[in-house]
Design a protein around this motif. Structure first.
Motif, mmCIF file in Angstrom:
data_model
loop_
_atom_site.group_PDB
_atom_site.id
_atom_site.type_symbol
_atom_site.label_atom_id
_atom_site.label_comp_id
_atom_site.label_asym_id
_atom_site.label_seq_id
_atom_site.Cartn_x
_atom_site.Cartn_y
_atom_site.Cartn_z
ATOM 1 N N VAL A 189 -7.243 14.326 3.111
ATOM 2 C CA VAL A 189 -6.561 13.107 2.690
ATOM 3 C C VAL A 189 -6.703 12.947 1.178
ATOM 4 O O VAL A 189 -7.824 12.874 0.668
ATOM 5 C CB VAL A 189 -7.145 11.875 3.412
ATOM 6 N N PRO A 190 -5.567 12.897 0.453
ATOM 7 C CA PRO A 190 -5.667 12.677 -0.993
ATOM 8 C C PRO A 190 -6.128 11.245 -1.291
ATOM 9 O O PRO A 190 -6.070 10.370 -0.429
ATOM 10 C CB PRO A 190 -4.245 12.914 -1.502
ATOM 11 N N TYR A 221 -1.767 10.884 12.113
ATOM 12 C CA TYR A 221 -0.917 10.025 12.940
ATOM 13 C C TYR A 221 0.291 9.500 12.171
ATOM 14 O O TYR A 221 1.415 9.532 12.670
ATOM 15 C CB TYR A 221 -1.755 8.852 13.469
ATOM 16 N N LEU A 222 0.065 9.017 10.963
ATOM 17 C CA LEU A 222 1.148 8.395 10.206
ATOM 18 C C LEU A 222 2.193 9.384 9.716
ATOM 19 O O LEU A 222 3.274 8.991 9.292
ATOM 20 C CB LEU A 222 0.587 7.591 9.024
ATOM 21 N N GLU A 223 1.910 10.673 9.802
ATOM 22 C CA GLU A 223 2.932 11.664 9.457
ATOM 23 C C GLU A 223 4.011 11.708 10.530
ATOM 24 O O GLU A 223 5.193 11.831 10.233
ATOM 25 C CB GLU A 223 2.317 13.052 9.300
ATOM 26 N N ALA A 225 9.266 6.671 12.411
ATOM 27 C CA ALA A 225 9.308 8.139 12.386
ATOM 28 C C ALA A 225 8.133 8.749 11.631
ATOM 29 O O ALA A 225 7.781 9.898 11.863
ATOM 30 C CB ALA A 225 10.615 8.614 11.769
ATOM 31 N N GLY A 226 7.519 8.004 10.734
ATOM 32 C CA GLY A 226 6.369 8.507 9.999
ATOM 33 C C GLY A 226 6.627 8.625 8.508
ATOM 34 O O GLY A 226 7.758 8.515 8.046
ATOM 35 N N PHE A 227 5.540 8.830 7.783
ATOM 36 C CA PHE A 227 5.598 9.052 6.337
ATOM 37 C C PHE A 227 5.459 10.556 6.111
ATOM 38 O O PHE A 227 4.390 11.113 6.343
ATOM 39 C CB PHE A 227 4.425 8.360 5.623
ATOM 40 N N LYS A 228 6.513 11.194 5.655
ATOM 41 C CA LYS A 228 6.458 12.642 5.440
ATOM 42 C C LYS A 228 5.688 12.989 4.168
ATOM 43 O O LYS A 228 5.082 14.050 4.082
ATOM 44 C CB LYS A 228 7.868 13.237 5.383
ATOM 45 N N LYS A 229 5.682 12.099 3.179
ATOM 46 C CA LYS A 229 4.996 12.371 1.915
ATOM 47 C C LYS A 229 3.503 12.052 2.064
ATOM 48 O O LYS A 229 3.131 10.917 2.356
ATOM 49 C CB LYS A 229 5.587 11.535 0.789
ATOM 50 N N PRO A 230 2.640 13.050 1.836
ATOM 51 C CA PRO A 230 1.196 12.828 1.968
ATOM 52 C C PRO A 230 0.691 11.679 1.093
ATOM 53 O O PRO A 230 -0.175 10.916 1.530
ATOM 54 C CB PRO A 230 0.586 14.161 1.530
ATOM 55 N N GLN A 231 1.227 11.518 -0.102
ATOM 56 C CA GLN A 231 0.735 10.465 -0.990
ATOM 57 C C GLN A 231 1.056 9.078 -0.446
ATOM 58 O O GLN A 231 0.253 8.156 -0.571
ATOM 59 C CB GLN A 231 1.287 10.622 -2.414
ATOM 60 N N GLU A 232 2.224 8.909 0.172
ATOM 61 C CA GLU A 232 2.556 7.605 0.773
ATOM 62 C C GLU A 232 1.577 7.279 1.895
ATOM 63 O O GLU A 232 1.112 6.151 2.016
ATOM 64 C CB GLU A 232 3.992 7.599 1.307
ATOM 65 N N ALA A 234 -1.495 8.365 2.185
ATOM 66 C CA ALA A 234 -2.783 8.067 1.552
ATOM 67 C C ALA A 234 -2.793 6.668 0.952
ATOM 68 O O ALA A 234 -3.793 5.947 1.046
ATOM 69 C CB ALA A 234 -3.087 9.114 0.480
ATOM 70 N N ASP A 235 -1.680 6.254 0.345
ATOM 71 C CA ASP A 235 -1.608 4.926 -0.261
ATOM 72 C C ASP A 235 -1.680 3.830 0.812
ATOM 73 O O ASP A 235 -2.389 2.833 0.639
ATOM 74 C CB ASP A 235 -0.321 4.783 -1.083
ATOM 75 N N VAL A 236 -0.979 4.024 1.914
ATOM 76 C CA VAL A 236 -1.016 3.032 3.001
ATOM 77 C C VAL A 236 -2.424 2.958 3.591
ATOM 78 O O VAL A 236 -2.941 1.868 3.855
ATOM 79 C CB VAL A 236 0.039 3.346 4.081
ATOM 80 N N ILE A 237 -3.069 4.097 3.763
ATOM 81 C CA ILE A 237 -4.431 4.117 4.296
ATOM 82 C C ILE A 237 -5.384 3.399 3.341
ATOM 83 O O ILE A 237 -6.226 2.600 3.766
ATOM 84 C CB ILE A 237 -4.884 5.561 4.580
ATOM 85 N N ALA A 238 -5.246 3.634 2.042
ATOM 86 C CA ALA A 238 -6.094 2.942 1.058
ATOM 87 C C ALA A 238 -5.899 1.434 1.138
ATOM 88 O O ALA A 238 -6.864 0.662 1.094
ATOM 89 C CB ALA A 238 -5.787 3.433 -0.361
ATOM 90 N N PHE A 239 -4.654 0.994 1.284
ATOM 91 C CA PHE A 239 -4.373 -0.443 1.436
ATOM 92 C C PHE A 239 -5.018 -0.974 2.721
ATOM 93 O O PHE A 239 -5.693 -2.007 2.703
ATOM 94 C CB PHE A 239 -2.860 -0.687 1.455
ATOM 95 N N LEU A 240 -4.811 -0.283 3.816
ATOM 96 C CA LEU A 240 -5.345 -0.750 5.098
ATOM 97 C C LEU A 240 -6.873 -0.818 5.086
ATOM 98 O O LEU A 240 -7.454 -1.721 5.679
ATOM 99 C CB LEU A 240 -4.862 0.132 6.252
#
Length: 124
Positions: free
Chosen positions: A19-20, A88-90, A104-111, A113-119
């Motif tokens: 996870v970046p 999961y979020l991919e 459908a998911g976030f295909k971009k790894p950075q998106e 990672a950003d959502v996970i950081a927020f959560l």
């Protein structure tokens, strides 16, 4: 490491991406646009189309009281953390076949990672 004469049948599982680092401020904006229609994250918040996400990290899938999960989600038994959420979020339907999560998911790894950081900040 593969030695001469051995097959490399584990290469795909060994190539799991780490996870970046995420940006919680960017994740908040992404959450507002792509997630808030179906999810809340405040303590004691109501579940909507999707479950409330407060207390998400360290919680087992399918266990928010009062939310009607699919059997697939309850049976998955995953404990949510950075790595499991990143995967999961991919592609939620690939990670938990039979889930009712329509996203459908976030295909971009950075998106992701950003959502996970927020959560991580918003749900604890």
């Amino acid at each position: 490491l593969v030695h001469a004469g051995q097959s490399d049948c584990t290469a795909s599982t060994a190539a799991i991406m780490s996870v970046p680092a995420g940006d919680a401020a960017k994740g908040a904006k992404i959450f507002k646009v792509k997630c808030a229609t179906c999810h809340t994250y405040d303590k004691g918040g109501a579940s909507k189309t999707g479950p409330n996400l407060y207390g998400l990290f360290g919680r087992k899938s399918g266990t928010v009281e009062g939310y009607s999960y699919t059997q697939a989600n309850r049976d998955k038994g995953v404990v949510w953390g950075d790595d499991t959420l990143f995967e999961y979020l991919e592609n939620p339907k690939k990670y938990i076949p039979g889930t009712k999560m329509a996203f459908a998911g976030f295909k971009k790894p950075q998106e992701r990672a950003d959502v996970i950081a927020f959560l991580k900040e918003a749900t604890q």
